[in-house]
Write an enzyme that holds these catalytic residues in place. Structure first.
Site, PDB file in Angstrom:
ATOM      1  N   ASP A   1     -11.750   0.549   5.869  1.00 43.06           N
ATOM      2  CA  ASP A   1     -10.664   0.832   4.932  1.00 43.06           C
ATOM      3  C   ASP A   1      -9.486   1.514   5.624  1.00 43.06           C
ATOM      4  O   ASP A   1      -8.383   1.557   5.075  1.00 43.06           O
ATOM      5  CB  ASP A   1     -11.151   1.744   3.811  1.00 43.06           C
ATOM      6  CG  ASP A   1     -12.144   1.050   2.889  1.00 43.06           C
ATOM      7  OD1 ASP A   1     -11.913  -0.112   2.526  1.00 43.06           O
ATOM      8  OD2 ASP A   1     -13.158   1.682   2.541  1.00 43.06           O
TER       9      ASP A   1
ATOM     10  N   ASP B   1      -3.452  -4.153  -5.075  1.00 42.28           N
ATOM     11  CA  ASP B   1      -2.776  -2.864  -5.290  1.00 42.28           C
ATOM     12  C   ASP B   1      -1.320  -2.977  -5.740  1.00 42.28           C
ATOM     13  O   ASP B   1      -0.718  -1.969  -6.114  1.00 42.28           O
ATOM     14  CB  ASP B   1      -2.808  -1.981  -4.028  1.00 42.28           C
ATOM     15  CG  ASP B   1      -4.214  -1.598  -3.605  1.00 42.28           C
ATOM     16  OD1 ASP B   1      -5.144  -1.758  -4.409  1.00 42.28           O
ATOM     17  OD2 ASP B   1      -4.381  -1.141  -2.456  1.00 42.28           O
TER      18      ASP B   1
ATOM     19  N   ASP C   1       0.814  -1.215   0.000  1.00 39.90           N
ATOM     20  CA  ASP C   1       0.000   0.000   0.000  1.00 39.90           C
ATOM     21  C   ASP C   1       0.848   1.267   0.000  1.00 39.90           C
ATOM     22  O   ASP C   1       0.374   2.340   0.385  1.00 39.90           O
ATOM     23  CB  ASP C   1      -0.958   0.002   1.202  1.00 39.90           C
ATOM     24  CG  ASP C   1      -2.114   0.971   1.007  1.00 39.90           C
ATOM     25  OD1 ASP C   1      -2.483   1.240  -0.146  1.00 39.90           O
ATOM     26  OD2 ASP C   1      -2.649   1.470   2.020  1.00 39.90           O
TER      27      ASP C   1
END
Length: 436
Positions: free
Chosen positions: A411, A266, A228
């Site tokens: 999240d 991601d 991330d």
């Protein structure tokens, strides 16, 4: 059963003529042609052409069984917007999302065709790999759609199920009924504990439970270095060598048998945050992971971001560098809110850019109302559950619509939410109340 069934000949033992008298010779002359005819017919009747679930060129799966069984044909179905830097949501304490349930409940999206007796309690089988035809596209070469004949596992002891029981016990029957829309559906299980021995044990435990229920494990590997890019779900393994050991342990935990793995949410879409050397290492790690996971029979979907993140050509190029030609394909919209139709159209375009052989899955866990205004990605308000998990997409390139993100998990520490990956009852209830 493999795709190339063995053809066994069943012949009667030959008899010796014995005496040489003319009567015996005449008898032999009469009997021998009949015996040969019977043997030939017996051989021709007992054969298997295609293994259960193995698709023919037109998408049908056909089994030609023994003479007294007949023919069974199952025909397969014939026939996006998101933020610039979405977060997939980190793993919760212990590195796995909702892995505690031992009592199995399954929602059979489509019936199982058979079971694997070598797995604890049995489990769904998938077709064995078939070699690609000469000149066929290599992108997305894989053994077959793992969702075509699989049940999906519903966790009876996950956070949502526990919340339903608590609401019922408190007398909030309406609230429990609403939240059951979420608790009664399957979702993927996330693993990110950085210790290889720990992740191996936890993956193995989860896979054992899911297979014992007769369902397909759907797992998320989420521990790539620089995960991330240091955002809400920061973490991951320290270096390339550590990651290789980690993914090998993850694969070992799967064991031998069917499973679907969403690989590193991601990681490809965010590769731009890395130096050129680190980006090269990431592509190498993802390719290594594809090989390790496919070697144990898992179908791998490399995360490819979403329709509003990168162009079709850019996404296809990244997927090639990560080894998509050796995987089943890619995943879209993970932990995001884009409409299913938009993501499916984008997926079809990426498949075409890859040469037509890849497949994909779409995360529909929270996209029932589409993206929020301004494409807010971190706990946006007023969102709703999307299409329930299913392998029946109506698109031959889309293997499944799945709840990859666990709906109800935050999240990140934004818009009133707890840390990434933590259960958030109020948000979960909101999603369930606005289900598609």
């Amino acid at each position: 059963m493999s795709g190339s069934a063995s053809h066994r000949r069943h012949r009667r033992p030959a008899r010796r003529a014995g005496a040489r008298g003319p009567v015996r010779w005449r008898l032999l002359a009469l009997i021998l042609p009949v015996a040969l005819l019977v043997a030939a017919v017996g051989f021709g009747l007992e054969q298997v052409v295609l293994a259960p679930g193995e698709a023919s060129a037109d998408g049908a799966s056909t089994v030609l069984a023994r003479p007294d069984v007949g023919t069974i044909t199952a025909t397969a179905p014939d026939p996006a917007r998101a933020p610039a830097s979405p977060s997939a949501g980190a793993t919760g304490p212990g590195g796995v999302k909702n892995a505690g349930g031992l009592s199995a409940i399954t929602v059979p999206t489509v019936p199982l065709t058979s079971t694997d007796p070598s797995a604890p309690g049995g489990g769904p089988t998938v077709p064995a790999p078939r070699p690609a035809a000469a000149g066929a596209p290599v992108a997305g070469a894989a053994s077959g759609d793992p969702f075509a004949s699989a049940a999906l596992y519903v966790d009876p002891n996950g956070d949502a199920a526990k919340a339903v029981r608590a609401l019922s016990a408190s007398g909030d029957a309406a609230g429990a009924q609403t939240l059951q829309r979420l608790a009664g559906r399957s979702h993927a299980d996330w693993f990110g504990d950085p210790v290889p021995a720990t992740v191996r044990t936890r993956v193995a435990d989860r896979v054992r439970v899911v297979r014992a229920a007769g369902a397909l494990p759907v797992l998320v590997a989420y521990a790539i270095p620089a995960r991330d890019c240091g955002g809400q779900s920061a973490g991951g393994i320290a270096d390339e060598a550590g990651y290789r050991a980690w993914i090998a342990a993850f694969a070992a935990g799967i064991g031998t048998g069917p499973a679907a793995v969403i690989l590193e949410p991601d990681a490809l879409a965010q590769v731009d945050c890395l130096s050129p050397a680190a980006a090269g290492a990431r592509y190498a790690m993802l390719g290594f992971a594809v090989d390790q996971l496919t070697a144990v029979g898992a179908e791998v979907y490399l995360d490819a971001g979403n329709a509003n993140w990168h162009s079709v050509a850019d996404t296809a190029a990244r997927l090639r560098l990560a080894g998509v030609d050796r995987a089943r394909g890619f995943a879209l919209n993970v932990s995001n809110f884009d409409e299913t139709a938009d993501e499916t159209a984008y997926g079809d375009a990426v498949v075409a850019a890859l040469g037509g052989g890849a497949h994909f899955v779409v995360d529909t866990s929270r996209n029932g109302r589409g993206p929020a205004a301004g494409n807010v990605w971190c706990n946006p308000p007023d969102r709703g559950l999307g299409i329930a998990p299913t392998g029946q997409t109506g698109d031959p390139r889309a293997d499944a619509y799945l709840w990859i993100k666990v709906p109800g998990e935050s999240d990140g520490a934004c818009n009133g939410g707890p840390a990434a990956g933590q259960w958030w009852l109020d948000y979960a209830r909101g999603l369930a109340s606005r289900a598609a």
